[in-house]
Design a protein around this motif. Structure first.
Motif, short mmCIF file in Angstrom:
data_model
loop_
_atom_site.label_atom_id
_atom_site.label_comp_id
_atom_site.label_asym_id
_atom_site.label_seq_id
_atom_site.Cartn_x
_atom_site.Cartn_y
_atom_site.Cartn_z
N SER A 69 -2.44 50.56 9.20
CA SER A 69 -1.68 51.49 10.04
C SER A 69 -0.92 52.41 9.11
O SER A 69 -0.43 51.99 8.07
CB SER A 69 -0.74 50.75 10.98
OG SER A 69 -0.21 51.67 11.90
N MET A 71 1.91 55.64 8.78
CA MET A 71 2.88 56.57 9.36
C MET A 71 2.87 57.84 8.51
O MET A 71 3.19 57.81 7.33
CB MET A 71 4.27 55.96 9.37
CG MET A 71 5.30 56.88 9.99
SD MET A 71 6.93 56.17 9.95
CE MET A 71 7.90 57.58 10.46
N SER A 126 6.89 58.58 15.88
CA SER A 126 5.82 58.35 14.91
C SER A 126 5.96 56.94 14.31
O SER A 126 4.96 56.24 14.12
CB SER A 126 5.90 59.42 13.82
OG SER A 126 4.86 59.26 12.90
N THR A 130 3.26 53.60 14.79
CA THR A 130 2.67 52.87 13.67
C THR A 130 2.47 51.38 13.98
O THR A 130 1.54 50.76 13.47
CB THR A 130 3.60 53.01 12.44
OG1 THR A 130 3.97 54.37 12.31
CG2 THR A 130 2.92 52.57 11.17
N HIS A 135 -2.64 45.74 12.58
CA HIS A 135 -2.60 46.08 11.15
C HIS A 135 -2.18 44.87 10.33
O HIS A 135 -1.41 44.03 10.80
CB HIS A 135 -1.62 47.23 10.91
CG HIS A 135 -0.24 46.95 11.35
ND1 HIS A 135 0.18 47.18 12.64
CD2 HIS A 135 0.83 46.43 10.69
CE1 HIS A 135 1.45 46.83 12.75
NE2 HIS A 135 1.87 46.37 11.59
N LEU A 138 0.41 48.07 5.94
CA LEU A 138 1.25 49.13 6.52
C LEU A 138 1.51 50.18 5.44
O LEU A 138 2.05 49.88 4.39
CB LEU A 138 2.57 48.49 6.96
CG LEU A 138 3.40 49.11 8.05
CD1 LEU A 138 2.58 49.44 9.28
CD2 LEU A 138 4.54 48.17 8.42
N LEU A 140 3.54 53.54 4.86
CA LEU A 140 4.59 54.38 5.45
C LEU A 140 4.97 55.49 4.48
O LEU A 140 5.34 55.23 3.34
CB LEU A 140 5.83 53.53 5.76
CG LEU A 140 5.64 52.29 6.63
CD1 LEU A 140 6.98 51.57 6.82
CD2 LEU A 140 5.06 52.65 7.98
N PRO A 143 9.27 57.04 5.79
CA PRO A 143 9.47 56.74 7.22
C PRO A 143 10.85 57.08 7.77
O PRO A 143 10.98 57.40 8.93
CB PRO A 143 9.22 55.22 7.29
CG PRO A 143 9.45 54.71 5.92
CD PRO A 143 9.06 55.81 5.00
N TYR B 152 -5.75 56.22 14.03
CA TYR B 152 -5.55 55.73 15.39
C TYR B 152 -6.78 56.10 16.23
O TYR B 152 -6.75 57.08 16.99
CB TYR B 152 -4.29 56.35 16.01
CG TYR B 152 -3.04 56.09 15.23
CD1 TYR B 152 -2.30 54.92 15.44
CD2 TYR B 152 -2.57 57.00 14.28
CE1 TYR B 152 -1.14 54.67 14.71
CE2 TYR B 152 -1.42 56.76 13.55
CZ TYR B 152 -0.71 55.59 13.77
OH TYR B 152 0.43 55.34 13.05
#
Lengths: 192, 245
Positions: A69, A71, A126, A130, A135, A138, A140, A143, B152
């Motif tokens: 995932s 961000m 956002s 995430t 996930h 991660l 980021l 963030p 996504y």
């Protein structure tokens, strides 16, 4: 188990070297923050790991079955959908989404469209998004950049508890020397 | 009264006055009929079933040509292969570099006298812009959206209905609106040479028998239809508002 293994990664944009021989290894559950000045390639590194851009040279090994995932540094939402529709469009975990909407007190903003929200709120949405897809890695990208102090604390607390509960590997990019980086990260690397 | 309305009224008064004076000067109803006679003829055509029937035929032909151009343009515009694009682009260059009359002549040879020639000509004239608008809209999808859906992923149905169609709409609708307006004019022109019915044929017939009032009246209808469609598309915010005084 090694989740990410990067060997001698190189990337240039229009002859400008952005990444020049990066080595990085992340074990499962490890939390790493990468820092560095503007243009040093932090975002590029994350995007290469996420498979969004290809490196010029080097090896990027991601362990099989890794679910990523990401961000994005700049929040991306479809301008013709309101925030609720935007989140529902990509959400794979509605209960988590509801939990985060309540946690960040975002209910009143769900009917608004992206252009009606401040940069800070878009960043929160956002951040929320995430965590709504499965996930175990991660990524980021700055963030907490536009968060106000109150939401920054909440986001940080949520992230810490999220990382504590599961075997989630974190690779976070941060611009400034932030206190929260030390609270979250096992290691902090500098990228020049 | 708004300035723009006052200007329009003044413009049309001067226009008709000038027309009347020219008619008086030329003094030949066969060449330059008086405006009031043309207006009476225009009004009388509203109850002329033959005229309305032919108007309907032209509308159907232009809509079929438009639909084919849009449908094929949309399908082909979705093909992202660069070599395919270059191939189509070359064909489009051939379409666009030849005047309309060449296509009407060729279509007459290929399809003969009738609707096929009109529809083909309309298609040839409308296809390039419709294809290019779809192709470039899809080619220029911002990288950020591509990246978003890589991270996504969403279902194909949602991708098309929630992303692709709303994204592509502002690129295609103005072109589609302009093509709709043009389709009627192109069909009428093709009918002039290639059919024995439709508005274009009525024009050709009227020219043969020097029925000048009739020609003027038809041209007023073509003008009204074009302006009416333009008005509708502007009201729907598909076309941008014109300059206002």
């Amino acid at each position: 188990m090694t989740v990410i293994n990067i060997i001698n990664l190189k990337k240039s944009f229009n002859d400008k070297k952005v990444l020049n021989g990066v080595f990085l290894k992340l074990e499962e559950g490890e939390k790493i923050v990468i820092k560095g000045p503007n243009g040093c390639g932090k975002t590029t590194l994350l995007k290469i790991i996420a498979g969004l851009i290809n490196p010029d040279e080097g090896i990027v090994e991601i362990s099989p079955g890794t679910k990523i995932s990401f961000m994005f540094q700049n929040p991306i939402f479809l301008p013709w959908l309101n925030m609720e529709e935007n989140l529902n469009l990509t959400c794979k975990d509605p209960s988590k989404l509801k939990e985060l909407i309540d946690y960040f007190d975002l209910k009143d903003y769900l009917n608004l469209f992206p252009h009606q929200l401040s940069g800070g709120y878009l960043q929160i949405f956002s951040f929320v998004r995430t965590f709504t897809i499965p996930h175990n890695l991660l990524l980021l990208d700055e963030p907490f950049k536009s968060f106000d102090i109150n939401r920054k604390e909440k986001a940080k607390a949520f992230l810490k508890s999220h990382l504590d509960n599961k075997k989630i590997t974190l690779l976070m990019v941060s611009h400034q020397e932030d206190r929260e980086d030390k609270e979250i990260a096992d290691k902090i690397f500098n990228l020049f | 009264m708004k300035n723009s309305l006052r200007f329009k009224i003044t413009f049309w008064i001067i226009f008709f006055l000038f027309w009347y004076l020219m008619g008086k000067r030329i003094n030949s109803p066969t060449i330059f009929p008086y405006p009031h006679k043309v207006l009476l003829k225009t009004i009388s055509l509203l109850s002329d079933t033959e005229f309305l029937y032919n108007l309907g035929i032209t509308a159907i032909r232009s809509l079929v040509g438009l639909f084919l151009a849009f449908f094929i343009g949309f399908i082909l515009g979705n093909i992202k292969n660069e070599k395919f694009y270059v191939g189509i682009r070359n064909i489009i260059d051939i379409f666009q570099s030849n005047p309309l009359i060449i296509w009407i002549t060729l279509a007459l040879l290929w399809f003969g006298f009738g609707s096929k020639t009109v529809i083909f000509t309309t298609f040839i004239m409308l296809f390039p812009n419709l294809y290019l608008s779809v192709y470039y809209a899809l080619k220029n999808i911002p990288t950020e959206y591509i990246e978003l859906f890589k991270i996504y992923p969403i279902s194909k149905k949602n991708y098309i209905t929630k992303f692709l169609i709303p994204y592509i709409k502002p690129f295609i609708l103005p072109v589609l609106a302009n093509s709709t307006i043009s389709s009627f004019k192109i069909s009428a022109m093709a009918e002039f040479f290639a059919t024995n019915n439709g508005i274009g044929f009525l024009l050709s017939y009227a020219k043969t028998f020097l029925n000048t009032e009739y020609i003027y009246a038809i041209s007023i209808y073509l003008f009204i239809i074009s302006k009416f469609l333009e008005y509708i598309f502007r009201k729907m915010n598909i076309l941008k508002e014109d300059l206002k005084l």
